[in-house]
Structures are given as C-alpha cells and as structure tokens.
Design an enzyme around this catalytic site. Structure first.
Site, PDB file in Angstrom:
ATOM      1  N   TYR A  57       0.864  -1.183   0.000  1.00 18.21           N
ATOM      2  CA  TYR A  57       0.000   0.000   0.000  1.00 18.21           C
ATOM      3  C   TYR A  57       0.898   1.229   0.000  1.00 18.21           C
ATOM      4  CZ  TYR A  57      -3.962  -3.000   1.487  1.00 18.21           C
ATOM      5  OH  TYR A  57      -4.949  -3.961   1.582  1.00 18.21           O
TER       6      TYR A  57
ATOM      7  N   LEU B 257     -18.122  -1.382   3.217  1.00 16.21           N
ATOM      8  CA  LEU B 257     -18.841  -0.233   2.641  1.00 16.21           C
ATOM      9  C   LEU B 257     -18.700  -0.223   1.121  1.00 16.21           C
ATOM     10  CD1 LEU B 257     -17.957   2.468   5.320  1.00 16.21           C
ATOM     11  CD2 LEU B 257     -20.035   1.086   5.095  1.00 16.21           C
TER      12      LEU B 257
ATOM     13  N   ARG C 262     -16.215  -0.063  -0.679  1.00 19.10           N
ATOM     14  CA  ARG C 262     -15.211   0.947  -1.068  1.00 19.10           C
ATOM     15  C   ARG C 262     -15.798   2.354  -1.158  1.00 19.10           C
ATOM     16  NH1 ARG C 262     -10.641  -1.721  -2.981  1.00 19.10           N
ATOM     17  NH2 ARG C 262     -10.878  -3.978  -3.083  1.00 19.10           N
ATOM     18  N   GLY C 263     -16.812   2.586  -0.361  1.00 20.31           N
ATOM     19  CA  GLY C 263     -17.417   3.919  -0.301  1.00 20.31           C
ATOM     20  C   GLY C 263     -18.823   3.963  -0.866  1.00 20.31           C
TER      21      GLY C 263
HETATM   22  N1  LIG Z   1      -7.349  -8.521   1.474  1.00 20.54           N
HETATM   23  C1  LIG Z   1      -7.655  -7.743   0.460  1.00 20.54           C
HETATM   24  O1  LIG Z   1      -7.604  -8.162  -0.689  1.00 20.54           O
HETATM   25  C2  LIG Z   1      -8.089  -6.338   0.707  1.00 20.54           C
HETATM   26  C3  LIG Z   1      -8.556  -5.557  -0.367  1.00 20.54           C
HETATM   27  C4  LIG Z   1      -8.960  -4.257  -0.115  1.00 20.54           C
HETATM   28  C5  LIG Z   1      -8.907  -3.749   1.182  1.00 20.54           C
HETATM   29  N2  LIG Z   1      -8.441  -4.504   2.206  1.00 20.54           N
HETATM   30  C6  LIG Z   1      -8.345  -3.965   3.580  1.00 20.54           C
HETATM   31  O2  LIG Z   1      -9.635  -3.626   4.025  1.00 20.54           O
HETATM   32  C7  LIG Z   1      -9.658  -2.254   4.439  1.00 20.54           C
HETATM   33  C8  LIG Z   1     -11.008  -1.651   4.153  1.00 20.54           C
HETATM   34  O3  LIG Z   1     -11.228  -1.672   2.743  1.00 20.54           O
HETATM   35  P1  LIG Z   1     -11.820  -0.460   1.974  1.00 20.54           P
HETATM   36  O4  LIG Z   1     -11.138   0.767   2.447  1.00 20.54           O
HETATM   37  O5  LIG Z   1     -11.844  -0.748   0.551  1.00 20.54           O
HETATM   38  O6  LIG Z   1     -13.302  -0.546   2.475  1.00 20.54           O
HETATM   39  P2  LIG Z   1     -14.525   0.289   2.804  1.00 20.54           P
HETATM   40  O7  LIG Z   1     -14.512   0.541   4.257  1.00 20.54           O
HETATM   41  O8  LIG Z   1     -15.628  -0.480   2.178  1.00 20.54           O
HETATM   42  O9  LIG Z   1     -14.434   1.652   2.000  1.00 20.54           O
HETATM   43  C9  LIG Z   1     -13.732   2.772   2.422  1.00 20.54           C
HETATM   44  C10 LIG Z   1     -14.331   3.954   1.711  1.00 20.54           C
HETATM   45  O10 LIG Z   1     -15.613   4.192   2.280  1.00 20.54           O
HETATM   46  C11 LIG Z   1     -15.796   5.572   2.476  1.00 20.54           C
HETATM   47  N3  LIG Z   1     -16.658   5.829   3.645  1.00 20.54           N
HETATM   48  C12 LIG Z   1     -17.828   6.468   3.660  1.00 20.54           C
HETATM   49  N4  LIG Z   1     -18.333   6.527   4.891  1.00 20.54           N
HETATM   50  C13 LIG Z   1     -17.469   5.919   5.687  1.00 20.54           C
HETATM   51  C14 LIG Z   1     -17.426   5.683   7.076  1.00 20.54           C
HETATM   52  N5  LIG Z   1     -18.373   6.086   7.898  1.00 20.54           N
HETATM   53  N6  LIG Z   1     -16.375   5.021   7.565  1.00 20.54           N
HETATM   54  C15 LIG Z   1     -15.403   4.581   6.767  1.00 20.54           C
HETATM   55  N7  LIG Z   1     -15.367   4.795   5.434  1.00 20.54           N
HETATM   56  C16 LIG Z   1     -16.391   5.473   4.892  1.00 20.54           C
HETATM   57  C17 LIG Z   1     -14.414   6.118   2.684  1.00 20.54           C
HETATM   58  O11 LIG Z   1     -14.606   7.466   2.454  1.00 20.54           O
HETATM   59  P3  LIG Z   1     -13.638   8.627   1.962  1.00 20.54           P
HETATM   60  O12 LIG Z   1     -13.422   8.392   0.492  1.00 20.54           O
HETATM   61  O13 LIG Z   1     -14.411   9.840   2.258  1.00 20.54           O
HETATM   62  O14 LIG Z   1     -12.402   8.505   2.769  1.00 20.54           O
HETATM   63  C18 LIG Z   1     -13.555   5.232   1.805  1.00 20.54           C
HETATM   64  O15 LIG Z   1     -13.541   5.798   0.512  1.00 20.54           O
HETATM   65  C19 LIG Z   1      -8.504  -1.604   3.674  1.00 20.54           C
HETATM   66  O16 LIG Z   1      -8.082  -0.428   4.305  1.00 20.54           O
HETATM   67  C20 LIG Z   1      -7.493  -2.713   3.683  1.00 20.54           C
HETATM   68  O17 LIG Z   1      -6.798  -2.697   4.913  1.00 20.54           O
HETATM   69  C21 LIG Z   1      -8.046  -5.794   1.974  1.00 20.54           C
END
Ligand SMILES: NC(=O)c1ccc[n+]([C@@H]2O[C@H](COP(=O)([O-])OP(=O)(O)OC[C@H]3O[C@@H](n4cnc5c(N)ncnc54)[C@H](OP(=O)(O)O)[C@@H]3O)[C@@H](O)[C@H]2O)c1
Length: 332
Positions: free
Chosen positions: A56, A209, A211-212
């Site tokens: 990352y 979420l 990814r948002g």
């Molecule tokens: N193992 C794998 O293959 C894999 C793949 C992807 C991710 N991951 C892990 O999973 C974690 C979470 O994934 P993700 O970031 O894609 O998932 P997510 O939590 O589904 O999406 C994050 C996005 O949601 C938005 N969002 C809107 N309201 C929110 C709230 N109340 N709280 C948090 N976010 C909010 C964020 O906003 P903003 O744009 O405003 O910031 C951000 O763009 C990653 O950080 C990573 O550590 C693992």
C-alpha cells in the site's frame, strides 16, 4: 468497544478493525496528519486491529502506521494487533506485476515490514493473493517458520477459496481469512464461510462499505483522482453506478427508520453475520471513523435485518467487485 476472537487459534481483537489502505493508496490523495490522527482516534476508541499491506503505497502505509504507533503513547504497539499482507509485486509507476509467495520472498518481505513498522513482530501475516506458481503449503510453511522464530504471531489468508483454505489449514493453524464481504458482496456465504466455520477460522471482512459506495456519501458526479481504484471498478461506472446508488437510497430509507446512517446499517449488518466476523472499515478521517464506530452499538433484530435485506437483496448489485483483469487474481 466489544471484542471478538479471530478463529479458534487467533488473537482477540476489537469488533471493528481499522483498514489503513486508503491512507496511502488506491483512493486518491490522503492527508498524512489526518491519517495519523485517525489511527490515534481509533486506538483511543478501543480499536485494537490495524490492517495494512506492505504494497500500500510501496511501504508508505507501514511507515505511517509505525509513526502513528510511536506517537500514540507508551505501550501502543503492544495493545494492537497488526495484520499485514505481503506478496504483491509493484513497479515505480504504480503497476501490479503479480504475486510472490516463495518461502525466500516471504522472509524477505517480512524483514522489510518489521523495519518499516518499527516492531519485532507482526501479529497476523498473510499472502495478499495466492501465487499460482507456489503451492500454498510452501508459503504457509514459510510463515510458520517465522511463527517459530517469534517474528509472526498468527497466520492469515486473503482472498482464497475453500480448497486453498483446507490445504493451508492442514499445514498450520490459520487465524482468519481476509475477504470482501458486504451487503453488496455476499459470495462467501455459499461455500467459503461454512468452510472457515468448519475449520475454526475467523473472517476479517473488507469492503464492508463497498469501497465507499455503501458509505452513503457517494454521489454520481464525484470527481476521482488519477489512480483511484474506483475509476476502474465496474460497480462505480455508468449504468452500474446508477443501479447501485438506487440500492443505497433504498438502504438509506431503512437506515433512517432505525435512526442510523447508511454506513452504520451496512457495517452493523456485517457485524450481525456472526461473532467470528470482524469488519475492517477504511476510514481515513476522524469524522468517518466516528460514524463507523457508531455501528458497533447498533442492534439489529429480525425485522431490521429483513428490512435491510429487502432494501439490498443479495445479488442485486450491478458489476463485479474487481475489474476483469484483477478478478483473474482471485482464488476465492
Ligand atoms: N485482502 C484484500 O484483498 C483487501 C482488499 C482491499 C482492502 N483490504 C483492507 O480492508 C480495508 C477496508 O477496505 P476499503 O477501504 O476498501 O473498504 P470500505 O470501508 O468499504 O471503504 C472505504 C471507503 O468508504 C468511504 N466511507 C464512507 N463513509 C465511511 C465511514 N463512515 N467510515 C469509513 N469509510 C467510509 C471512505 O470514504 P472517503 O473516500 O471519504 O475517505 C472510503 O472511501 C482496507 O483499508 C485494507 O486494509 C483488503
């Protein structure tokens, strides 16, 4: 904050984990000061699971977490469970060049990770995607040697399917599978989740979420920075986006009746799927984190769950969760 245990052999962690990816990569620019403040706010709120990947931002995310832990006060490192993914091969232009799960590579990746995080051990270490050229037994065996050496505490898996899970679990105890799971991505329910349960393996759910999309703050006209993953995601493009935002609006109506936000309803739904599931939320700012943390105390009864699933029926989402080329990397 409540605790949950990751699988039969894994660590006890907070019911909600913080996924730090978006603080370094894939979702456009992030503010470093705000990112560190968000990690600190999570720790203050009782979050004990931090998830990262060495790829990352090519080490940026691990350095950021290392800094956040160093500046969080005495003993912060020992209060958190650090979950680290490795194996993705990158280039300086941000490209993706496959995965490396060879034993020598495992040891190399880990050595760099420990240095960047400023710690002598990783709590959960996992290959981010199966390396098709290396049997999973060899990769897991190499991590097991690092467990023996005290540099890793637990072995995890990421985005692998039932057969690979069984093969990995035959080599060493597996704490958890990290995999996408949300109202929009329910594929794991058919086979993967039952196999995890049979083998005593927990799940850290990412993309709760979507990814948002399921965050409730997404709009049709939101401008995306160059390199933002969502610019390539089928779920965020064209007619698919319209259909998916219509589902979000249906969820909003249900969430409002319950007095919660869309994001809280989406996270609470994942929390309701079982004590063995720990959602990771990708908050990059303290206000988003505070909203997400509010989901921990949302109790959904049978009527609430039925209303949520009526609003977002399984399989109604439009578009695959990754672009076609990246879907090909998924063993799951
Ligand atoms: N193992 C794998 O293959 C894999 C793949 C992807 C991710 N991951 C892990 O999973 C974690 C979470 O994934 P993700 O970031 O894609 O998932 P997510 O939590 O589904 O999406 C994050 C996005 O949601 C938005 N969002 C809107 N309201 C929110 C709230 N109340 N709280 C948090 N976010 C909010 C964020 O906003 P903003 O744009 O405003 O910031 C951000 O763009 C990653 O950080 C990573 O550590 C693992």
């Amino acid at each position: 904050m409540h605790d949950r245990t990751l699988g039969a052999s894994g660590p006890v962690v907070s019911a909600l984990g913080l996924g730090c990816m978006g603080m370094s990569a894939l979702y456009g620019e992030a503010d470093r000061t705000e990112s560190v403040a968000t990690v600190h706010a999570a720790l203050d709120a009782g979050v004990t699971l931090l998830d990262t990947g060495d790829f990352y931002g090519m080490g940026h995310n691990e350095l950021l977490i290392g800094e956040a832990l160093r500046t969080a006060g005495a003993g912060a490192r020992d209060r958190v469970v650090l979950s680290v993914k490795f194996g993705a091969l990158r280039d300086a232009g941000g490209g993706w060049n496959g995965y490396d799960g060879r034993p020598a590579a495992v040891k190399n990746f880990l050595a760099y990770t420990l240095q960047r995080l400023g710690t002598d051990h990783v709590d959960v270490y996992r290959l981010s995607r199966l390396d098709p050229a290396v049997p999973v037994e060899e990769t897991v065996g190499a991590i097991a040697e690092e467990v023996e050496a005290g540099r890793v505490r637990h072995i995890g898996l990421s985005e692998v399917g039932a057969e690979t899970i069984r093969r990995a679990a035959a080599v060493a105890p597996i704490s958890d599978l990290q995999i996408e799971y949300s109202l929009f991505s329910r594929d794991i329910e058919a086979e993967t989740l039952p196999v995890c349960r049979e083998l005593g393996i927990g799940v850290t759910a990412y993309g709760v979420l979507s990814r948002g999309l399921l965050g409730g703050h997404w709009t049709r006209d939101r401008a995306l920075a160059p390199g933002d993953f969502r610019g390539l995601s089928p779920r965020f493009s064209g007619e698919n986006l319209d259909r998916n935002l219509a589902l979000v609006e249906a969820l909003r109506a249900t969430a409002e009746q319950k007095g919660v936000t869309v994001a809280q309803a989406a996270i609470a739904w994942v929390l309701s799927r079982g004590e063995d599931i720990v959602p990771l939320v990708g908050a990059r700012r303290r206000d988003r984190l505070a909203e997400a943390l509010g989901a921990v105390d949302v109790a959904l009864d049978a009527a609430d769950l039925a209303a949520i699933e009526d609003a977002v029926p399984a399989d109604e989402v439009a578009g695959t969760r990754y672009p076609e080329a990246l879907m090909a990397h998924l063993d799951s």
